[in-house]
Design a protein around this motif. Sequence first.
Motif, PDB file in Angstrom:
ATOM      1  N   ASP A 133     -37.734  21.203  14.519  1.00 21.42           N
ATOM      2  CA  ASP A 133     -36.709  20.067  14.682  1.00 21.42           C
ATOM      3  C   ASP A 133     -36.903  19.182  13.368  1.00 21.42           C
ATOM      4  O   ASP A 133     -38.320  18.350  13.342  1.00 21.42           O
ATOM      5  CB  ASP A 133     -37.000  19.467  15.714  1.00 21.42           C
ATOM      6  CG  ASP A 133     -36.260  17.874  16.270  1.00 21.42           C
ATOM      7  OD1 ASP A 133     -35.363  17.408  15.323  1.00 21.42           O
ATOM      8  OD2 ASP A 133     -36.606  17.352  17.135  1.00 21.42           O
ATOM      9  N   GLU A 135     -35.721  16.170  12.604  1.00 14.88           N
ATOM     10  CA  GLU A 135     -35.800  14.749  13.065  1.00 14.88           C
ATOM     11  C   GLU A 135     -37.279  14.380  13.209  1.00 14.88           C
ATOM     12  O   GLU A 135     -37.675  13.156  12.755  1.00 14.88           O
ATOM     13  CB  GLU A 135     -34.857  14.530  14.267  1.00 14.88           C
ATOM     14  CG  GLU A 135     -33.442  14.847  13.949  1.00 14.88           C
ATOM     15  CD  GLU A 135     -32.758  13.790  13.252  1.00 14.88           C
ATOM     16  OE1 GLU A 135     -33.046  12.372  13.267  1.00 14.88           O
ATOM     17  OE2 GLU A 135     -32.197  14.079  12.229  1.00 14.88           O
ATOM     18  N   SER A 136     -37.970  15.293  13.847  1.00 16.07           N
ATOM     19  CA  SER A 136     -39.217  14.943  14.147  1.00 16.07           C
ATOM     20  C   SER A 136     -40.445  15.619  13.406  1.00 16.07           C
ATOM     21  O   SER A 136     -41.543  15.591  13.434  1.00 16.07           O
ATOM     22  CB  SER A 136     -39.527  15.332  15.537  1.00 16.07           C
ATOM     23  OG  SER A 136     -39.630  16.604  15.806  1.00 16.07           O
ATOM     24  N   ARG A 138     -41.164  18.624  13.609  1.00 19.08           N
ATOM     25  CA  ARG A 138     -42.215  19.510  14.264  1.00 19.08           C
ATOM     26  C   ARG A 138     -41.476  20.868  14.605  1.00 19.08           C
ATOM     27  O   ARG A 138     -40.481  20.960  14.278  1.00 19.08           O
ATOM     28  CB  ARG A 138     -42.219  18.772  15.512  1.00 19.08           C
ATOM     29  CG  ARG A 138     -42.931  17.347  15.401  1.00 19.08           C
ATOM     30  CD  ARG A 138     -44.202  16.991  15.415  1.00 19.08           C
ATOM     31  NE  ARG A 138     -45.098  17.294  16.531  1.00 19.08           N
ATOM     32  CZ  ARG A 138     -46.382  17.754  16.443  1.00 19.08           C
ATOM     33  NH1 ARG A 138     -46.952  17.449  15.582  1.00 19.08           N
ATOM     34  NH2 ARG A 138     -47.140  18.019  17.588  1.00 19.08           N
TER      35      ARG A 138
END
Length: 191
Positions: A133, A135-136, A138
């Motif tokens: 991901d 966005e994070s 992670r």
Amino acid sequence: MRPIFLILLVFCTAGCRSGKTSHPAPVPTNPVPAAPRSPDAVFHGGARVDFWQSDTLTWRLFTETLRQDPSSQRVWSKPVDMTAFDKSRQPVAHVLADSGTMDRGMRFFRTRGHVVGSNHGGMELRTDSLVFDKESDRIFTSAKVRVRTETGDVLTGTGFRSDAYLNRWEILSDVHGQIRDLGSFPFGGGK
């Protein structure tokens, strides 16, 4: 006016006798189905895709087949051979898998089938699926995992999450294994 009427009548009668009509052709009762919509692009025989963030190479994907679907805005690759780079363009993590799916903006990348991830320090993760991901920043999965640490310890469990470079990671539940050196773990349990 009679001669014009007779000429029209003669032409109409002659057209009917020759089999020509002005009626449209009959519509078949079983029309041919429309061809399935094809993808925007398909690449076979190998493709390399580089992902850049500003002027920094962050990920590089090698694959045999790359297919882009216009309706879902997703891109499929089969197989996946992806390398992550740090800001100085040094490789820091590597992921192999049978297949992968990403959105066009590379906000996520989902791998499936015989997934093997590793970092530059020697840690190795094996699982059936893994998601990155952006966005994070992670990596995670809810599937069963097997982790071989940098020191050679082997842990198994269910669920996994990590930073994008597989440096700070954790197995989420049902953890089993033998640990020889707790200080070598990213959470620093022995300190």
